[in-house]
Design an enzyme around this catalytic site. Structure first.
Site, PDB file in Angstrom:
ATOM      1  N   GLN A 184     -54.858 -62.474  24.263  1.00 18.83           N
ATOM      2  CA  GLN A 184     -55.797 -61.501  25.296  1.00 18.83           C
ATOM      3  C   GLN A 184     -56.851 -62.621  25.409  1.00 18.83           C
ATOM      4  OE1 GLN A 184     -58.470 -58.376  23.998  1.00 18.83           O
ATOM      5  NE2 GLN A 184     -57.065 -57.101  25.247  1.00 18.83           N
ATOM      6  N   ARG A 218     -54.420 -49.862  15.317  1.00 20.57           N
ATOM      7  CA  ARG A 218     -54.676 -49.366  13.909  1.00 20.57           C
ATOM      8  C   ARG A 218     -53.623 -48.813  13.144  1.00 20.57           C
ATOM      9  NH1 ARG A 218     -59.552 -47.951  17.102  1.00 20.57           N
ATOM     10  NH2 ARG A 218     -61.582 -48.854  16.300  1.00 20.57           N
ATOM     11  N   ALA A 221     -58.505 -60.502  21.085  1.00 22.70           N
ATOM     12  CA  ALA A 221     -59.437 -60.950  21.976  1.00 22.70           C
ATOM     13  C   ALA A 221     -59.894 -62.550  21.642  1.00 22.70           C
ATOM     14  CB  ALA A 221     -60.637 -60.083  22.298  1.00 22.70           C
ATOM     15  N   CYS A 261     -59.181 -57.525  17.024  1.00 16.27           N
ATOM     16  CA  CYS A 261     -60.266 -58.292  16.605  1.00 16.27           C
ATOM     17  C   CYS A 261     -60.290 -58.562  15.036  1.00 16.27           C
ATOM     18  CB  CYS A 261     -61.552 -57.996  17.154  1.00 16.27           C
ATOM     19  SG  CYS A 261     -61.767 -58.520  18.717  1.00 16.27           S
ATOM     20  N   PRO A 311     -53.790 -56.164  20.888  1.00 13.50           N
ATOM     21  CA  PRO A 311     -54.830 -57.040  20.588  1.00 13.50           C
ATOM     22  C   PRO A 311     -55.672 -56.331  19.497  1.00 13.50           C
ATOM     23  CG  PRO A 311     -54.611 -57.293  22.555  1.00 13.50           C
ATOM     24  CD  PRO A 311     -54.065 -56.131  22.655  1.00 13.50           C
ATOM     25  N   TYR A 330     -66.502 -55.274  28.327  1.00 14.23           N
ATOM     26  CA  TYR A 330     -66.360 -56.604  28.252  1.00 14.23           C
ATOM     27  C   TYR A 330     -66.820 -57.309  29.433  1.00 14.23           C
ATOM     28  CZ  TYR A 330     -65.562 -55.984  23.502  1.00 14.23           C
ATOM     29  OH  TYR A 330     -65.479 -55.413  22.130  1.00 14.23           O
TER      30      TYR A 330
END
Length: 368
Positions: free
Chosen positions: A100, A325, A57, A25, A23, A182
């Protein structure tokens, strides 16, 4: 056949190879709703040849977003928007898709990274009041409100509702985000959880919310949906969450039917000291594998070279490898990995003619 391009099962979900797109963002949603950016972003990654693509996410509540521009799955509007994107991607790619599900807790109400990424107060037009296990701020973020028991119950319900929406939009896998500082990670770590009730103190109590969320989500969705967890194996801070506690949690989740564990680290405390080097998180996955869990373990973190990925799998340090990445930079990484390892991959038929001379045989035609 290389190990990297051998099949693997995440519970009920069969993957054609062991490359997972982690995942990432995008901070590009509007009121939590997916849009054309997500359609083209996910569309290109779905043509990469990886075995699995996990969406970024995705907040289970508006106040659970990292930033005001995060993807969400908390109401009919966010569900409908994501359903359209998923249908578009699946129309052109057979790649399994997961999501996710997340709540950012005290790290919510942030600016987008390219806008500085810092915490925003509730008085900011793009900010709101955050919640956490304890009223302890993260770095420059405003102090959160400590959740009461009713608030905890509401968060469990929100994860369940989002999971059911994920199933309805056609996703094949759900990953619960308990990493990177988180909310679910905040409950796990004694650095951020200083509660004195049944959700704080002992390891058993600190694990309670994540286990509750996992059990509730697993019960709420069909057996065909793979359900797993992303975990930070270490806070990289003395006295924080560590690999020993992670291993205990992994064994408990394994016994409860968890279908995979995605092993990352860090993100909870700005004091973290992380030795960034190729494969720096692989030893965590290896330690969990050594604990004899049955579920597949995914290694992630600076895995960039095909031979490196192959070695991780051949030595039994993990069952799959995840890229983030690196695959944004090189969206055809799986193609290049297959060529480097002398293996083959099946692209969309529209791309068959681009096979280069120096890699003849890397492409196989799709079954008719």
């Amino acid at each position: 056949m290389s190990q990297l391009f051998s099949p693997v099962s995440f519970g009920p979900l069969q993957l054609p190879n062991r490359i997972v797109i982690a995942p990432m963002c995008q901070y590009s949603a509007t009121d939590g709703q997916a849009n054309d950016w997500h359609r083209q972003h996910l569309g290109q990654l779905s043509q990469s040849g990886a075995g699995l693509l996990i969406l970024e996410a995705t907040a289970v509540l508006p106040e659970g977003r990292i930033s005001w521009a995060d993807l969400g799955l908390w109401d009919d509007a966010t569900e409908a928007a994501l359903a359209g994107v998923i249908a578009s991607v699946k129309a052109w790619s057979p790649m399994p898709l997961g999501v996710q599900l997340a709540h950012a807790g005290r790290k919510a109400s942030s600016a987008r990274p390219w806008d500085g990424g810092g915490g925003l107060p509730a008085t900011d037009p793009n900010g709101w009041t955050t919640v956490a296990p304890s009223a302890l701020a993260f770095n420059d973020h405003p102090k959160p409100e400590a959740l009461d028991l009713a608030g905890i119950d509401a968060i469990v319900d929100a994860f369940v509702a989002a999971a059911q929406r994920a199933e309805r939009v056609g996703l094949d896998l759900i990953e619960l985000h308990a990493a990177h500082g988180y909310l679910l990670h905040q409950f796990l770590s004694p650095l951020s959880n200083q509660r004195d009730d049944e959700y704080g103190g002992s390891l058993q109590n600190r694990m309670r919310l994540l286990i509750r969320v996992f059990d509730a989500v697993r019960e709420a969705v069909d057996d065909r949906i793979s359900v797993g967890v992303r975990i930070s194996a270490s806070d990289w801070v003395a006295g924080g969450w560590d690999i020993e506690q992670t291993t205990t949690l992994a064994q408990i989740l394994d016994l409860r039917g968890c279908n995979f564990l995605h092993v990352s680290s860090g993100g909870l405390d700005p004091r973290q000291k992380i030795p960034l080097e190729p494969g720096y998180q692989v030893p965590f996955a290896q330690a969990i594998k050594a604990a004899k869990v049955r579920m597949p373990v995914i290694a992630v973190g600076l895995i960039t070279d095909p031979s490196q990925a192959e070695s991780i799998l051949r030595h039994g340090h993990a069952d799959a490898v995840a890229l983030a990445r690196g695959i944004l930079y090189d969206p055809r990484w799986p193609w290049h990995a297959a060529a480097a390892l002398g293996d083959s991959i099946t692209p969309a038929p529209q791309y068959l003619r681009c096979e280069p001379r120096e890699a003849r045989g890397v492409f196989t035609a799709p079954a008719k």
